[in-house]
Design a protein around this motif. Structure first.
Motif, PDB file in Angstrom:
ATOM      1  N   MET A   9       0.854  -1.172   0.000  1.00 35.93           N
ATOM      2  CA  MET A   9       0.000   0.000   0.000  1.00 35.93           C
ATOM      3  C   MET A   9       0.900   1.236   0.000  1.00 35.93           C
ATOM      4  O   MET A   9       1.774   1.378   0.840  1.00 35.93           O
ATOM      5  CB  MET A   9      -0.894  -0.035   1.247  1.00 35.93           C
ATOM      6  N   ARG A  32       1.929   5.353   0.253  1.00 38.75           N
ATOM      7  CA  ARG A  32       1.712   6.351   1.326  1.00 38.75           C
ATOM      8  C   ARG A  32       0.390   7.075   1.191  1.00 38.75           C
ATOM      9  O   ARG A  32      -0.297   7.327   2.183  1.00 38.75           O
ATOM     10  CB  ARG A  32       2.841   7.380   1.295  1.00 38.75           C
ATOM     11  N   MET A  89      -2.401   4.908   2.266  1.00 38.04           N
ATOM     12  CA  MET A  89      -2.338   4.745   3.715  1.00 38.04           C
ATOM     13  C   MET A  89      -2.936   5.959   4.415  1.00 38.04           C
ATOM     14  O   MET A  89      -3.706   5.833   5.359  1.00 38.04           O
ATOM     15  CB  MET A  89      -0.894   4.524   4.172  1.00 38.04           C
ATOM     16  N   GLN A 102      -6.278   6.073   6.787  1.00 41.43           N
ATOM     17  CA  GLN A 102      -6.252   6.633   8.137  1.00 41.43           C
ATOM     18  C   GLN A 102      -7.282   7.745   8.291  1.00 41.43           C
ATOM     19  O   GLN A 102      -7.956   7.854   9.312  1.00 41.43           O
ATOM     20  CB  GLN A 102      -4.854   7.151   8.470  1.00 41.43           C
TER      21      GLN A 102
END
Length: 99
Positions: free
Chosen positions: A1, A3, A6, A10
């Motif tokens: 995955m 950045r 990610m 999040q």
């Protein structure tokens, strides 16, 4: 995955947590029999109150049916509330397990 994915994940997780917290404080009212029986439930489906008008107590079988109908009405409204809150995050996509 990567950045970027990610960070998006999040951010979505934080938004979902916020919605869960909001649902705990929001309420809906389900009713039956033209308001003879009312159920107030949080967005997390916790019952806060049940109101029964005195005339409903005259027929126990009818009262039982009205209580069930009011609970079902409140439950349906909490599901609709949660779905509308989630659609703000998911862009209307139906993602299993989020509602």
């Amino acid at each position: 995955m990567n950045r970027n994915m990610m960070r998006q994940a999040q951010r979505m997780q934080a938004q979902l947590q916020k919605i869960q917290e909001e649902l705990e404080t929001m309420t809906v009212e389900g009713s039956a029999g033209g308001g003879v029986v009312k159920v107030v439930m949080t967005g997390k489906q916790v019952v806060e109150s049940v109101t029964i008008e005195p005339e409903a107590a005259e027929d126990v079988e009818l009262l039982q049916d009205l209580v069930v109908a009011a609970f079902n009405d409140a439950t349906n409204k909490t599901q609709e509330l949660a779905a509308s809150k989630m659609s703000a995050i998911t862009g209307g996509m139906n993602i299993p397990g989020l509602t």
